[in-house]
Design an enzyme around this catalytic site. Sequence first.
Site, short mmCIF file in Angstrom:
data_model
loop_
_atom_site.label_atom_id
_atom_site.label_comp_id
_atom_site.label_asym_id
_atom_site.label_seq_id
_atom_site.Cartn_x
_atom_site.Cartn_y
_atom_site.Cartn_z
N ASP A 199 -45.27 -35.99 -13.62
CA ASP A 199 -44.96 -37.09 -14.55
C ASP A 199 -43.55 -37.62 -14.28
O ASP A 199 -43.13 -38.60 -14.88
CB ASP A 199 -45.17 -36.67 -16.01
CG ASP A 199 -44.29 -35.52 -16.43
OD1 ASP A 199 -43.56 -34.97 -15.57
OD2 ASP A 199 -44.32 -35.16 -17.63
N SER A 200 -42.85 -37.01 -13.30
CA SER A 200 -41.61 -37.60 -12.79
C SER A 200 -41.89 -39.00 -12.24
O SER A 200 -40.98 -39.81 -12.10
CB SER A 200 -40.99 -36.72 -11.71
OG SER A 200 -41.96 -36.39 -10.73
N ASP A 228 -49.92 -33.52 -13.45
CA ASP A 228 -49.20 -33.24 -14.70
C ASP A 228 -49.94 -33.88 -15.87
O ASP A 228 -50.30 -35.07 -15.79
CB ASP A 228 -47.80 -33.88 -14.62
CG ASP A 228 -46.70 -32.86 -14.49
OD1 ASP A 228 -46.91 -31.68 -14.81
OD2 ASP A 228 -45.61 -33.26 -14.03
N LYS A 274 -51.12 -29.33 -14.72
CA LYS A 274 -49.89 -28.61 -15.10
C LYS A 274 -49.48 -29.08 -16.49
O LYS A 274 -49.61 -30.28 -16.80
CB LYS A 274 -48.77 -28.86 -14.10
CG LYS A 274 -47.44 -28.21 -14.50
CD LYS A 274 -46.43 -28.19 -13.36
CE LYS A 274 -45.63 -29.45 -13.18
NZ LYS A 274 -44.87 -29.86 -14.38
N GLU A 319 -46.33 -28.32 -19.72
CA GLU A 319 -44.98 -27.78 -19.93
C GLU A 319 -44.90 -26.94 -21.19
O GLU A 319 -45.49 -27.27 -22.22
CB GLU A 319 -43.98 -28.94 -20.03
CG GLU A 319 -43.83 -29.71 -18.74
CD GLU A 319 -42.73 -30.77 -18.80
OE1 GLU A 319 -41.99 -30.83 -19.80
OE2 GLU A 319 -42.63 -31.53 -17.82
N GLU A 322 -38.07 -24.26 -13.75
CA GLU A 322 -37.12 -25.35 -13.48
C GLU A 322 -35.76 -25.04 -14.09
O GLU A 322 -35.65 -24.75 -15.30
CB GLU A 322 -37.67 -26.68 -14.03
CG GLU A 322 -36.71 -27.85 -13.79
CD GLU A 322 -37.32 -29.23 -13.96
OE1 GLU A 322 -38.54 -29.33 -14.13
OE2 GLU A 322 -36.54 -30.20 -13.93
O1 KIV Z 1 -42.93 -34.02 -12.82
C1 KIV Z 1 -42.47 -33.35 -11.89
O2 KIV Z 1 -42.13 -33.86 -10.81
C2 KIV Z 1 -42.34 -31.91 -12.07
C3 KIV Z 1 -41.64 -31.12 -11.01
C4 KIV Z 1 -40.19 -31.30 -11.12
C5 KIV Z 1 -42.02 -29.71 -11.04
O3 KIV Z 1 -42.76 -31.39 -13.06
#
Ligand code: KIV
Length: 305
Positions: A59-60, A98, A128, A130, A198
């Site tokens: 989600d970056s 994510d 994934k 969080e 992280e």
């Molecule tokens: O969203 C993302 O890019 C991440 C990584 C930094 C692990 O969660």
Amino acid sequence: MSTTPKTDARTDPGRLPMTLPRLAEKKRLHEPIVMVTAYDFPTGQIADAAGVDVVLVGDSGAEVVLGHSSTVAVTIAEMLMLTAATRRGVANALLVADLPFGSYEASDEEAIRTAQRFVKEAGADAVKLEGGGPAMIARVRAITSAGVPVMGHVGLTPQTATALGGRRAQGRTAERALEVAREALSLEQAGAFAIVFEAIPAAVAAELTSALQIPVIGIGAGSDTDGQVLVLHDLLGVYPGRAPRFAKQYTDLRSQMLTAVGEYAAEVRDRRFPAPEHTFSIDPEELARFVALLGRGGDDRSRRS
Ligand code: KIV
């Protein structure tokens, strides 16, 4: 010595698609796991061709692709589109998506529904999420029981960074490190197949990596985790914003892109582009006839009579 891969890993006949057992095996054999983010067809293809083990549609992407100032704004629809495009470029790496903020926290049912959409509609191999508090442990248990593999993420969790006091390293006191440990061990017990650490102290990450059976992928967590992940746009130097201290920039692609687009603009302005090799021709007789026809307003009756 060049570290450039000699072969395109997608067409390497010896390369097997990454699976969860192979990932677990890598931890057992102490073979470092390589994970990188990607957000579309070309970046998925590049990551896969470079031979990475895991591609994360992070989600970056909200920040580095969609231009938001944090990850919380990205929607399910946007993440599904980014994941589906990346899927079309990834043949061998394990593709993890994510779950966006607000798409899985409210209930186990919501979490299962969202996770299954990423598998069914976008082709993700796993998702994934969080956090490792009691609610998130329940979500991980629910999603894995519904048949979707889950990767955990503890330490600095950008979706809830405000609650953590900002984007800062976590687990820097014994008590806070113990909290990270409890979350990570609970995620493992709930069925997560791997965990991202992280921004936590390297020594804490090292202790926990040996305590956990499942692979630990670090970002800002030192060199003793089972693998590493970087945001592709940080690694390539594409993102104009400030990259985190723990990110390493391997090239300055943004400068190269600026130079290339600038050269194109200059060539258009002084008519050096397009050159003859970029241009289609027409037989001179056809051209003469066309010009004559055009002069007559396109009326071709004289030829027919
Ligand atoms: O969203 C993302 O890019 C991440 C990584 C930094 C692990 O969660």
